[in-house]
Design an enzyme around this catalytic site. Structure first.
Site, PDB file in Angstrom:
ATOM      1  N   ALA A  68      25.507  26.418 -28.223  1.00 30.40           N
ATOM      2  CA  ALA A  68      24.172  26.625 -27.647  1.00 30.40           C
ATOM      3  C   ALA A  68      23.269  27.383 -28.619  1.00 30.40           C
ATOM      4  O   ALA A  68      22.107  27.026 -28.823  1.00 30.40           O
ATOM      5  CB  ALA A  68      24.286  27.381 -26.320  1.00 30.40           C
ATOM      6  N   GLU A  88      26.242  36.700 -34.988  1.00 28.35           N
ATOM      7  CA  GLU A  88      27.540  36.205 -34.504  1.00 28.35           C
ATOM      8  C   GLU A  88      28.583  37.289 -34.703  1.00 28.35           C
ATOM      9  O   GLU A  88      28.787  37.770 -35.810  1.00 28.35           O
ATOM     10  CB  GLU A  88      27.928  34.932 -35.258  1.00 28.35           C
ATOM     11  N   ASN A  96      33.677  29.103 -28.359  1.00 29.78           N
ATOM     12  CA  ASN A  96      34.479  28.177 -27.560  1.00 29.78           C
ATOM     13  C   ASN A  96      34.118  26.731 -27.859  1.00 29.78           C
ATOM     14  O   ASN A  96      34.907  25.826 -27.595  1.00 29.78           O
ATOM     15  CB  ASN A  96      34.238  28.422 -26.061  1.00 29.78           C
ATOM     16  N   THR A  97      32.913  26.521 -28.384  1.00 28.03           N
ATOM     17  CA  THR A  97      32.488  25.142 -28.650  1.00 28.03           C
ATOM     18  C   THR A  97      33.485  24.448 -29.572  1.00 28.03           C
ATOM     19  O   THR A  97      33.802  23.272 -29.392  1.00 28.03           O
ATOM     20  CB  THR A  97      31.074  25.142 -29.263  1.00 28.03           C
ATOM     21  N   GLY A 102      36.854  17.289 -25.373  1.00 33.82           N
ATOM     22  CA  GLY A 102      36.515  16.054 -24.657  1.00 33.82           C
ATOM     23  C   GLY A 102      35.372  15.274 -25.265  1.00 33.82           C
ATOM     24  O   GLY A 102      35.556  14.308 -26.011  1.00 33.82           O
ATOM     25  N   ASP A 276      29.633  39.646 -23.216  1.00 31.66           N
ATOM     26  CA  ASP A 276      28.662  40.647 -23.703  1.00 31.66           C
ATOM     27  C   ASP A 276      27.233  40.311 -23.271  1.00 31.66           C
ATOM     28  O   ASP A 276      26.451  41.191 -22.917  1.00 31.66           O
ATOM     29  CB  ASP A 276      28.632  40.712 -25.242  1.00 31.66           C
ATOM     30  N   HIS A 297      41.750  25.451 -16.358  1.00 37.43           N
ATOM     31  CA  HIS A 297      42.024  24.116 -16.885  1.00 37.43           C
ATOM     32  C   HIS A 297      43.446  23.780 -16.488  1.00 37.43           C
ATOM     33  O   HIS A 297      44.355  24.592 -16.685  1.00 37.43           O
ATOM     34  CB  HIS A 297      41.859  24.089 -18.411  1.00 37.43           C
ATOM     35  N   THR A 309      43.685  18.164 -24.034  1.00 39.84           N
ATOM     36  CA  THR A 309      42.422  17.599 -23.566  1.00 39.84           C
ATOM     37  C   THR A 309      42.635  16.632 -22.402  1.00 39.84           C
ATOM     38  O   THR A 309      43.650  15.927 -22.330  1.00 39.84           O
ATOM     39  CB  THR A 309      41.672  16.870 -24.697  1.00 39.84           C
ATOM     40  N   GLU A 310      41.618  16.584 -21.538  1.00 38.47           N
ATOM     41  CA  GLU A 310      41.666  15.647 -20.418  1.00 38.47           C
ATOM     42  C   GLU A 310      41.709  14.206 -20.895  1.00 38.47           C
ATOM     43  O   GLU A 310      42.075  13.301 -20.147  1.00 38.47           O
ATOM     44  CB  GLU A 310      40.425  15.845 -19.539  1.00 38.47           C
ATOM     45  N   ARG A 313      44.972  12.437 -20.196  1.00 37.59           N
ATOM     46  CA  ARG A 313      45.071  11.802 -18.872  1.00 37.59           C
ATOM     47  C   ARG A 313      44.073  10.652 -18.753  1.00 37.59           C
ATOM     48  O   ARG A 313      44.384   9.594 -18.213  1.00 37.59           O
ATOM     49  CB  ARG A 313      44.819  12.837 -17.766  1.00 37.59           C
ATOM     50  N   ARG A 334      39.025  19.421 -12.116  1.00 40.99           N
ATOM     51  CA  ARG A 334      39.935  20.444 -12.630  1.00 40.99           C
ATOM     52  C   ARG A 334      40.456  21.372 -11.539  1.00 40.99           C
ATOM     53  O   ARG A 334      41.624  21.766 -11.556  1.00 40.99           O
ATOM     54  CB  ARG A 334      39.210  21.279 -13.693  1.00 40.99           C
ATOM     55  N   HIS A 436      39.604  28.860 -17.993  1.00 40.24           N
ATOM     56  CA  HIS A 436      38.996  27.954 -18.969  1.00 40.24           C
ATOM     57  C   HIS A 436      37.498  28.189 -19.119  1.00 40.24           C
ATOM     58  O   HIS A 436      37.017  28.484 -20.196  1.00 40.24           O
ATOM     59  CB  HIS A 436      39.283  26.524 -18.530  1.00 40.24           C
ATOM     60  N   HIS A 437      36.779  28.049 -18.037  1.00 39.62           N
ATOM     61  CA  HIS A 437      35.313  28.122 -18.153  1.00 39.62           C
ATOM     62  C   HIS A 437      34.774  29.032 -17.059  1.00 39.62           C
ATOM     63  O   HIS A 437      35.217  28.962 -15.917  1.00 39.62           O
ATOM     64  CB  HIS A 437      34.728  26.715 -17.986  1.00 39.62           C
ATOM     65  N   ARG A 476      33.092  22.914 -13.190  1.00 32.77           N
ATOM     66  CA  ARG A 476      32.430  22.138 -14.245  1.00 32.77           C
ATOM     67  C   ARG A 476      33.230  20.878 -14.545  1.00 32.77           C
ATOM     68  O   ARG A 476      34.432  20.935 -14.721  1.00 32.77           O
ATOM     69  CB  ARG A 476      32.312  22.972 -15.526  1.00 32.77           C
TER      70      ARG A 476
HETATM   71  P1  ADP Z   1      28.370  28.199 -25.840  1.00 32.69           P
HETATM   72  O1  ADP Z   1      29.290  27.054 -25.564  1.00 32.69           O
HETATM   73  O2  ADP Z   1      27.602  28.646 -24.688  1.00 32.69           O
HETATM   74  O3  ADP Z   1      27.565  27.982 -27.080  1.00 32.69           O
HETATM   75  P2  ADP Z   1      30.377  29.585 -27.390  1.00 32.69           P
HETATM   76  O4  ADP Z   1      31.566  30.305 -26.898  1.00 32.69           O
HETATM   77  O5  ADP Z   1      30.594  28.307 -28.102  1.00 32.69           O
HETATM   78  O6  ADP Z   1      29.368  29.417 -26.176  1.00 32.69           O
HETATM   79  O7  ADP Z   1      29.563  30.518 -28.385  1.00 32.69           O
HETATM   80  C1  ADP Z   1      29.172  31.820 -28.064  1.00 32.69           C
HETATM   81  C2  ADP Z   1      29.216  32.643 -29.330  1.00 32.69           C
HETATM   82  O8  ADP Z   1      28.613  33.908 -29.100  1.00 32.69           O
HETATM   83  C3  ADP Z   1      30.619  32.909 -29.839  1.00 32.69           C
HETATM   84  O9  ADP Z   1      30.742  32.504 -31.173  1.00 32.69           O
HETATM   85  C4  ADP Z   1      30.773  34.419 -29.675  1.00 32.69           C
HETATM   86  O10 ADP Z   1      31.621  35.007 -30.632  1.00 32.69           O
HETATM   87  C5  ADP Z   1      29.346  34.885 -29.807  1.00 32.69           C
HETATM   88  N1  ADP Z   1      29.089  36.221 -29.222  1.00 32.69           N
HETATM   89  C6  ADP Z   1      29.548  36.694 -28.038  1.00 32.69           C
HETATM   90  N2  ADP Z   1      29.096  37.947 -27.833  1.00 32.69           N
HETATM   91  C7  ADP Z   1      28.339  38.279 -28.906  1.00 32.69           C
HETATM   92  C8  ADP Z   1      27.609  39.437 -29.294  1.00 32.69           C
HETATM   93  N3  ADP Z   1      27.581  40.542 -28.528  1.00 32.69           N
HETATM   94  N4  ADP Z   1      26.941  39.427 -30.481  1.00 32.69           N
HETATM   95  C9  ADP Z   1      26.987  38.328 -31.279  1.00 32.69           C
HETATM   96  N5  ADP Z   1      27.672  37.215 -30.969  1.00 32.69           N
HETATM   97  C10 ADP Z   1      28.332  37.176 -29.804  1.00 32.69           C
END
Ligand code: ADP
Length: 614
Positions: A68, A88, A96-97, A102, A276, A297, A309-310, A313, A334, A436-437, A476
């Site tokens: 995102a 980051e 998590n991306t 899937g 956070d 999951h 991964t789904e 299945r 799920r 999972h989510h 989800r």
């Molecule tokens: P989304 O699928 O919504 O994009 P992700 O888990 O793929 O979510 O990405 C969220 C990112 O934000 C991760 O890489 C995570 O390490 C980062 N993150 C989480 N908390 C903080 C923070 N306090 N400061 C900077 N990065 C953060």
């Protein structure tokens, strides 16, 4: 005509360095200090009156470099943002991306049309609402579905591949879009986003954890405080923040606080998914929705926490319990499948598939390599190998093959039965549900503005992805997380940039740095004559003048001296094009999409300058 003498912004340099190192899998050094350089006059004032501000500055701070966040940053720059920085907290981007296996659900796409699949926005909304038990925010779901086909096109435009359409749990038609090489969607998407971020010179400060989103006396966003890996604190003043920190599935205290019966569960989440962003937004008065809606999951290896991964299945695998019997429609949502597994012996089950399924999905190879798949030549032998009655397992597979042939699953009503599961070898993988989510999170409206309890927006604060709540309701659907991050990431990028334009406009990055200091370095020999050359090209609004420096035979700097291009478009073109020219040592590089004519004008001006440097 505006004049500009800058080369590359300091944030830009940090990004180029940090991202290229991340791409190589190396740990990045701490980013360069981006504190604004002061002029001689400012220094005098600072010395006599007050210490110079240590604050760094950006127009938009994106918190989180997952799907995102990177999507939002790229979209903001594509819309004309000039001064975007991404924070980051982990040593690599992707969150998590990266773990998403899937695909991306999208309705009425050109790929579905080519395959003769009839789908619609309405059907996508209906399936998503049904999957989410109708507690989803229907407006958000509708916006997601309406923009989903465009999201597929956008990912393709920036270099990704989502051209194969498949079936997935909870969808009434084939709707999940995946890479054509059958690889997992997450790594493909993150790689594509990383490359686009690098191309646009969008800085990512790795190992930098945002701690607080600052608001001014009027309640408007004014900055972000963060701490780097050495514990050094920084404040970045900014106009807008995009919160994209992901969910809280790795923060078991928080998970149990909202859903106590998940105590002791494993998690499929990366270590940074600690919620956070939710904590920071709440401190600024944000409302939360659906926090207790936490998805497990169903098919996760209980020892290694590897998620199957789904798609396994979806491509044909069945689930059997330790007695060798099926117990659920494997393509149910799920929550239904997870609940069914929890009723079986040891709260575990086996996913069973054959060679045909293995050959259909490259993800399975990674499970085999990880040593978490048992194989055998016959169903009976497979049963024995995993401690399940072999005859019972063979009987289950025989019955299933009959259902597959007739097209009717008389036991559980499974509709999509891709293969008869009768091609040796046979495989088994132990599964149990894991966190999972996290469906709940910060409340947003369809423009991704973060809302307070009274429904008003926190000015300048936008959020997208798993940090938000409402899109997925109580459950989800597989394939909807990637749609969520691309659709709402793009909306957040556009909304944040518009907010910046409505609140003072884009700023020029403040620091001028010598090319020697730049992380952008030539990748090939230039072979030019040393010197400083001027050249002119034609952009959208007249002449673009540049100054090109050649040192040691290589182009080491491209400075834009004059132009009349539209603010935003020009900056995007400059950022994308000048770095590429230095890297490739030629004026012929790719134009920045959305700023084609301006890019070409810059390239022509550089070519003109280099014509005398041969
Ligand atoms: P989304 O699928 O919504 O994009 P992700 O888990 O793929 O979510 O990405 C969220 C990112 O934000 C991760 O890489 C995570 O390490 C980062 N993150 C989480 N908390 C903080 C923070 N306090 N400061 C900077 N990065 C953060």
């Amino acid at each position: 005509m505006r004049k500009t003498g800058r080369k590359l912004a300091a944030f830009t340099l940090a990004a180029a360095m940090v991202l290229s190192m991340a791409a190589c899998g190396k740990k990045a050094e701490a980013p360069v200090d981006t504190t604004a350089a002061t002029t001689a006059e400012e220094t005098t004032v600072a010395e006599t009156e007050a210490p110079a501000s240590e604050n760094q500055k950006a127009d938009i701070v994106v918190i989180g470099a997952g799907g995102a966040g990177m999507t939002a940053a790229i979209q903001a720059v594509q819309d004309g943002a000039t001064n975007v920085v991404v924070l980051e907290k982990m040593p690599i981007t992707g969150g998590n991306t990266t773990r998403s296996t899937g695909g991306l659900n999208a309705a009425a796409t050109k790929y579905q049309e080519a395959d003769g699949i009839e789908d619609s926005v309405d059907l996508f909304v209906e399936d998503t609402m049904k999957g989410g038990k109708d507690i989803n925010d229907k407006e958000l779901v509708t916006v997601m579905a309406e923009n989903s086909a465009e999201a597929v096109d956008w990912v393709n435009e920036i270099g990704g591949d989502l051209s194969v359409v498949g079936m997935f749990g909870g969808a009434s038609v084939k709707r999940i879009h995946r890479p054509s090489d059958t690889s997992a969607v997450g790594p493909m998407l993150v790689k594509t986003l990383n490359a686009k971020m690098a191309e646009l010179n969008i800085p990512v400060l790795l190992e930098t954890t945002a701690q607080k989103i600052l608001v001014d006396a009027d309640g408007k966003v004014s900055g972000v405080t963060a701490v780097d890996k050495d514990g050094k604190e920084m404040t970045i003043d900014c106009t807008a923040v995009v919160l994209a920190t992901g969910g809280f599935g790795a923060n078991m205290d928080m998970v149990v606080e909202y859903k106590s019966d998940l105590a002791g569960f494993g998690t499929t989440n990366h270590a940074g998914a600690t919620g956070d962003g939710i904590t920071m937004a709440v401190e600024d008065g944000a409302a939360l929705v659906d926090m207790e809606q936490i998805q497990t999951h169903p098919t996760v290896n209980p020892d290694t926490q590897t998620m199957y991964t789904e798609g396994v299945r979806g491509n044909g695998a069945i689930l059997v319990n330790k007695e060798g019997l099926r117990f659920v429609n494997e393509l149910e949502t799920r929550d239904v499948v997870s609940a069914a597994i929890l009723k079986q012996t040891d709260k575990q089950c086996y996913m069973i598939f054959d060679q045909a399924v293995r050959d259909s999905l490259s993800a399975i190879e990674s499970y085999v390599k990880a040593g978490i798949v048992t194989e055998a030549d016959t169903p009976e032998a497979l049963g024995e190998a995993i401690g399940v009655d072999g005859d019972a397992l063979a009987e289950t597979l025989k019955t299933y093959a009959g259902y597959q042939a007739s097209g009717t699953d008389a036991d559980f009503g499974r509709e999509s039965m891709e293969v008869p599961l009768d091609q040796p070898k046979y495989y088994a993988a132990l599964c149990a549900p894991a966190v999972h989510h996290t469906m709940g999170g910060v409340k947003i409206n369809t423009s991704t503005e973060v809302l307070k309890e009274d429904g008003t927006a926190i000015p300048g604060l936008f959020a997208a992805g798993e940090v938000t709540g409402g899109v997925h309701g109580a459950n989800r659907l597989g394939g909807n997380a990637v749609t969520d991050i691309v659709v709402f990431g793009r909306i957040a990028g556009t909304a944040a940039e518009k907010y910046v334009m409505d609140n003072g406009g884009n700023t020029e990055p403040e620091i001028t740095v010598a090319a020697d200091d730049a992380a952008v370095t030539p990748e090939v020999e230039g072979g030019y004559k040393d010197g400083v050359y001027e050249g002119t090209g034609t952009g959208n609004n007249g002449d673009i003048k540049v100054e090109v420096t050649v040192e040691g035979g290589n182009i080491t700097a491209v400075v834009l001296k004059e132009h009349g291009e539209t603010e935003g478009i020009y900056e995007a073109a400059e950022k994308g094009v000048t770095a590429e020219i230095i890297k490739k040592q030629t004026a012929e590089v790719d134009a920045v999409s959305g700023a084609t004519n301006t890019s070409k004008g810059i390239m022509d001006a550089v070519a003109d300058a280099l014509s005398t440097a041969k």
